[in-house]
Design a protein around this motif. Structure first.
Motif, short mmCIF file in Angstrom:
data_model
loop_
_atom_site.label_atom_id
_atom_site.label_comp_id
_atom_site.label_asym_id
_atom_site.label_seq_id
_atom_site.Cartn_x
_atom_site.Cartn_y
_atom_site.Cartn_z
N VAL A 76 0.85 -1.19 0.00
CA VAL A 76 0.00 0.00 0.00
C VAL A 76 0.88 1.23 0.00
O VAL A 76 1.65 1.44 0.94
N SER A 77 0.77 2.05 -1.03
CA SER A 77 1.54 3.29 -1.06
C SER A 77 0.90 4.27 -0.10
O SER A 77 -0.28 4.57 -0.19
N MET A 78 1.68 4.77 0.83
CA MET A 78 1.21 5.75 1.80
C MET A 78 1.72 7.15 1.44
O MET A 78 1.63 8.07 2.25
N ALA A 79 2.23 7.31 0.22
CA ALA A 79 2.77 8.61 -0.22
C ALA A 79 1.69 9.67 -0.10
O ALA A 79 0.56 9.49 -0.56
N GLY A 80 2.04 10.76 0.54
CA GLY A 80 1.11 11.87 0.69
C GLY A 80 0.12 11.72 1.82
O GLY A 80 -0.61 12.66 2.13
N ALA A 81 0.07 10.57 2.45
CA ALA A 81 -0.86 10.34 3.56
C ALA A 81 -0.18 10.67 4.88
O ALA A 81 1.04 10.53 5.00
N PRO A 82 -0.95 11.09 5.87
CA PRO A 82 -0.35 11.30 7.20
C PRO A 82 0.18 9.97 7.74
O PRO A 82 -0.23 8.89 7.30
N THR A 100 -12.49 13.93 16.39
CA THR A 100 -13.41 14.85 17.06
C THR A 100 -13.70 16.10 16.23
O THR A 100 -14.74 16.73 16.43
N LEU A 101 -12.84 16.46 15.31
CA LEU A 101 -13.05 17.68 14.54
C LEU A 101 -13.79 17.46 13.22
O LEU A 101 -14.53 18.32 12.78
N CYS A 102 -13.57 16.34 12.59
CA CYS A 102 -14.19 16.15 11.27
C CYS A 102 -14.31 14.66 10.99
O CYS A 102 -15.10 13.98 11.61
N VAL A 147 -11.14 1.74 28.45
CA VAL A 147 -11.45 2.16 27.08
C VAL A 147 -10.70 3.46 26.83
O VAL A 147 -10.93 4.46 27.51
N ARG A 148 -9.78 3.42 25.87
CA ARG A 148 -9.02 4.61 25.50
C ARG A 148 -9.56 5.15 24.18
O ARG A 148 -9.52 4.46 23.16
N VAL A 149 -10.04 6.36 24.21
CA VAL A 149 -10.52 7.02 23.01
C VAL A 149 -9.34 7.79 22.42
O VAL A 149 -8.71 8.58 23.11
N VAL A 150 -9.03 7.52 21.15
CA VAL A 150 -7.88 8.13 20.50
C VAL A 150 -8.36 8.96 19.32
O VAL A 150 -9.14 8.48 18.49
N ASP A 151 -7.90 10.20 19.27
CA ASP A 151 -8.32 11.15 18.25
C ASP A 151 -7.44 11.04 17.01
O ASP A 151 -6.23 11.27 17.07
N SER A 152 -8.05 10.67 15.89
CA SER A 152 -7.37 10.69 14.61
C SER A 152 -7.37 12.14 14.12
O SER A 152 -8.38 12.82 14.25
N THR A 153 -6.25 12.59 13.60
CA THR A 153 -6.16 14.00 13.22
C THR A 153 -5.61 14.13 11.80
O THR A 153 -5.20 13.14 11.19
N ALA A 154 -5.59 15.36 11.32
CA ALA A 154 -5.02 15.62 10.00
C ALA A 154 -3.53 15.28 9.97
O ALA A 154 -2.97 14.98 8.92
#
Length: 194
Positions: A76-82, A100-102, A147-154
């Motif tokens: 899987v190419s992850m080029a350009g992805a965070p 949480t933001l989007c 339960v750990r809630v983890v925020d995915s971000t940009a």
């Protein structure tokens, strides 16, 4: 289901893309490649990564250390992805991913996010009442499990490496991948052997 794009939004996208191409920021070929990679992405990729981690200790260690490199090793190419982080569930800790933001989501390994993941209700309730959200998905964890809630971000995307279900010790990777759903990869459900 998402509403189709409006004529205005399509025109804006076209003008924006033309400006990026005119400035040499991106080429038509790069855009086409990114669209093709995104269209190929699906939860099956994440499921195959989990199955490999369950059966290959070296890949497991790589996945926890560097999810981006693990995805690249799966083709899987992850080029350009965070960067991609992987959260390992244990007997004591269960992870739930939310943006949480989007709707930040590791699309290259999970495909497009489901509508509920992007909803304001899920985003708010996952933080305020994660056990309640999990229960609605049929995921009831023992009281002693954190339960750990983890925020995915940009800047950083997350997926879950769920626990391998009991009774799957002699299963091959393909059979294991078949029980790993998109929902398990963000932590709202668990893989089930039967």
């Amino acid at each position: 289901m998402a509403a189709p794009p409006t004529a205005e939004s399509l025109a804006l996208l076209e003008r924006f893309t033309a400006a990026l191409k005119a400035r040499g920021v991106v080429t038509e070929a790069e855009i086409a490649d990114q669209v093709a990679r995104t269209d190929r992405a699906s939860p099956e990729i994440g499921a195959r990564m989990v199955a490999r981690a369950w059966t290959d200790p070296a890949f497991h260690a790589l996945m926890i250390r560097d999810g981006t490199e693990a995805a690249e090793r799966m083709g899987v190419s992850m080029a350009g992805a965070p960067p991609l982080g992987v959260l390992e569930d244990t007997e004591a800790v269960h992870h739930l991913v939310v943006c949480t933001l989007c709707s930040c989501y590791p699309r290259m390994v999970l495909g497009y996010p489901p509508h509920w993941y992007k909803s304001a209700a899920y985003r708010a309730r996952a933080v305020r009442d994660p056990r309640g959200v999990l229960a609605e998905w049929g995921t009831v964890l023992p009281a002693g499990v954190e339960v750990r809630v983890v925020d995915s971000t940009a800047d950083y995307r997350w997926m879950v490496l769920p626990r391998r279900p009991a009774g799957t010790e002699d299963w091959d990777e393909a059979r294991l991948a078949a029980i790993v759903t998109r929902d398990a990869l963000v932590g709202v459900s668990l893989p089930r052997a039967g």
